[in-house]
Design a protein around this motif. Structure first.
Motif, PDB file in Angstrom:
ATOM      1  N   HIS A  83       0.813  -1.217   0.000  1.00 46.51           N
ATOM      2  CA  HIS A  83       0.000   0.000   0.000  1.00 46.51           C
ATOM      3  C   HIS A  83       0.845   1.265   0.000  1.00 46.51           C
ATOM      4  O   HIS A  83       0.372   2.332   0.401  1.00 46.51           O
ATOM      5  N   THR A 122       0.569  -2.029 -10.480  1.00 49.21           N
ATOM      6  CA  THR A 122      -0.144  -0.776 -10.212  1.00 49.21           C
ATOM      7  C   THR A 122      -0.814  -0.203 -11.455  1.00 49.21           C
ATOM      8  O   THR A 122      -1.775   0.546 -11.341  1.00 49.21           O
ATOM      9  N   ASP A 149      -3.194  -6.507  -4.592  1.00 48.96           N
ATOM     10  CA  ASP A 149      -3.029  -5.643  -3.427  1.00 48.96           C
ATOM     11  C   ASP A 149      -3.048  -4.172  -3.828  1.00 48.96           C
ATOM     12  O   ASP A 149      -2.623  -3.802  -4.924  1.00 48.96           O
ATOM     13  N   GLY A 150      -3.554  -3.347  -2.895  1.00 53.25           N
ATOM     14  CA  GLY A 150      -3.603  -1.921  -3.133  1.00 53.25           C
ATOM     15  C   GLY A 150      -4.712  -1.494  -4.082  1.00 53.25           C
ATOM     16  O   GLY A 150      -4.594  -0.460  -4.754  1.00 53.25           O
ATOM     17  N   VAL A 151      -5.818  -2.263  -4.138  1.00 51.62           N
ATOM     18  CA  VAL A 151      -6.950  -1.912  -5.009  1.00 51.62           C
ATOM     19  C   VAL A 151      -7.539  -0.578  -4.564  1.00 51.62           C
ATOM     20  O   VAL A 151      -7.769  -0.356  -3.371  1.00 51.62           O
ATOM     21  N   ARG A 152      -7.809   0.302  -5.523  1.00 45.46           N
ATOM     22  CA  ARG A 152      -8.162   1.686  -5.197  1.00 45.46           C
ATOM     23  C   ARG A 152      -9.640   1.900  -4.882  1.00 45.46           C
ATOM     24  O   ARG A 152      -9.978   2.782  -4.103  1.00 45.46           O
ATOM     25  N   ASP A 153     -10.550   1.138  -5.508  1.00 41.66           N
ATOM     26  CA  ASP A 153     -11.972   1.408  -5.311  1.00 41.66           C
ATOM     27  C   ASP A 153     -12.802   0.179  -5.659  1.00 41.66           C
ATOM     28  O   ASP A 153     -12.284  -0.813  -6.173  1.00 41.66           O
ATOM     29  N   ILE A 191     -12.416  -3.509  -7.972  1.00 42.07           N
ATOM     30  CA  ILE A 191     -12.693  -4.868  -7.481  1.00 42.07           C
ATOM     31  C   ILE A 191     -13.620  -5.592  -8.461  1.00 42.07           C
ATOM     32  O   ILE A 191     -13.427  -6.782  -8.761  1.00 42.07           O
ATOM     33  N   PHE A 239      -9.250  -9.815  -0.582  1.00 39.65           N
ATOM     34  CA  PHE A 239      -9.103  -8.366  -0.489  1.00 39.65           C
ATOM     35  C   PHE A 239      -8.365  -8.034   0.800  1.00 39.65           C
ATOM     36  O   PHE A 239      -8.681  -8.571   1.861  1.00 39.65           O
ATOM     37  N   GLN A 256      -7.352  -5.240   3.573  1.00 40.52           N
ATOM     38  CA  GLN A 256      -7.679  -3.940   4.154  1.00 40.52           C
ATOM     39  C   GLN A 256      -6.627  -3.578   5.202  1.00 40.52           C
ATOM     40  O   GLN A 256      -6.290  -4.384   6.058  1.00 40.52           O
ATOM     41  N   ARG A 293      -4.224   2.149   0.630  1.00 42.02           N
ATOM     42  CA  ARG A 293      -4.794   2.657  -0.610  1.00 42.02           C
ATOM     43  C   ARG A 293      -6.216   2.170  -0.859  1.00 42.02           C
ATOM     44  O   ARG A 293      -6.950   2.779  -1.637  1.00 42.02           O
ATOM     45  N   SER A 294      -6.598   1.080  -0.239  1.00 38.55           N
ATOM     46  CA  SER A 294      -7.882   0.463  -0.548  1.00 38.55           C
ATOM     47  C   SER A 294      -9.010   1.059   0.283  1.00 38.55           C
ATOM     48  O   SER A 294      -8.783   1.527   1.409  1.00 38.55           O
TER      49      SER A 294
END
Length: 275
Positions: A121, A156, A179-183, A187, A201, A203, A208-209
């Motif tokens: 992240h 990324t 990893d580090g999914v933005r929104d 997903i 997922f 958290q 960033r998530s």
């Protein structure tokens, strides 16, 4: 039921299975009283065991030893272990996986980062060529027994994320993690690329998530969620507050009454691990 099969069954059950990140035996004792699944977070372990950030300092014998202690205390809990990039080349990664399975791990997460690695992240992550990672992953899959293997990408670029998610889903890995999914929309796109493969997922507070509830994650098609640092960050805050109060009171300890923790509460918690 073998540990891997038990975790695999939980992941494929309806809803989103939570796994709580722990960083030492005390935090694991608290988490195990409330949740069925524990996660050995690389971020938390690097902070706790070495006092260092999560940038590749972890030595695999330390992770194996910690896993052995956890399994001894919590014989029926799911136990997923972050092994970063496998701590080196494919031969080392396979050796670590065998050792962890022998130590009682339920599963491992293997990432595609190249060194110097970073927390998933933060900025500065670099990934291996896809073919090189897939070779390492396939060798790990070939050497495991019942162990659950989570294939993780730290890409990324959005197009690269989807290419890698699809490639990881096509392997015999049990679960895919980006990893580090933005929104939430990201997903959904990853879910579509992964097909029927279970999705994980991650958290982490300040990461960033987005912060999503288990029902929200289930609606998005997420099968398992790891909470990497709630115990570590809560301890950071609580310890800092307690020591500030001790300093302000000229060294007088506060009373343990009124919901505080003292010797009896601590002993009661730890005595559960003797059963």
């Amino acid at each position: 039921m073998p540990h891997g099969s038990s975790l695999r069954q939980a992941i494929t059950a309806p809803g989103t299975t939570p796994l709580i990140g722990v960083y030492d035996m005390y935090s694991a004792s608290i988490a195990a009283a409330r949740y069925d699944g524990l996660f050995v977070s690389g971020f938390g372990f690097a902070a706790s065991h070495y006092g260092l950030p999560d940038i590749g300092f972890i030595a695999w014998p330390d992770i194996v030893a910690f896993t052995e202690r956890l399994r001894g205390a919590f014989p029926r809990h799911h136990l997923l272990v972050d092994i970063d990039d496998g701590y080196g080349d494919p031969e080392v990664a396979c050796h670590v996986v065998r050792r962890l399975e022998g130590a009682g791990a339920s599963g491992v997460i293997l990432e595609d980062q190249k060194r110097p690695r970073r927390c998933g992240h933060v900025d500065g992550k670099q990934v291996l060529p896809l073919d090189e990672y897939l070779d390492k992953l396939e060798r790990v899959l070939a050497c495991r027994g019942d162990l659950v293997v989570v294939a993780r990408t730290d890409a990324t670029d959005e197009a690269e994320i989807l290419v890698r998610a699809k490639a990881l889903a096509a392997t015999d890995a049990d679960v895919v993690l980006v990893d580090g999914v933005r929104d939430a929309d990201a997903i959904r796109r990853i879910r579509a690329c992964a097909g029927d493969k279970p999705l994980l997922f991650n958290q982490i507070a300040g990461g960033r998530s987005p912060r999503l509830s288990l029902p929200e994650l289930a609606e998005l098609g997420v099968d398992v969620a790891i909470y990497s640092t709630p115990c570590l960050f809560a301890a950071h805050s609580a310890i800092d507050k307690a020591l500030a109060e001790l300093e302000a009171s000229a060294g007088r300890l506060p009373a343990a009454e009124g919901g505080g923790v003292g010797v009896p509460e601590s002993i009661a918690l730890l005595e559960r691990n003797l059963r």
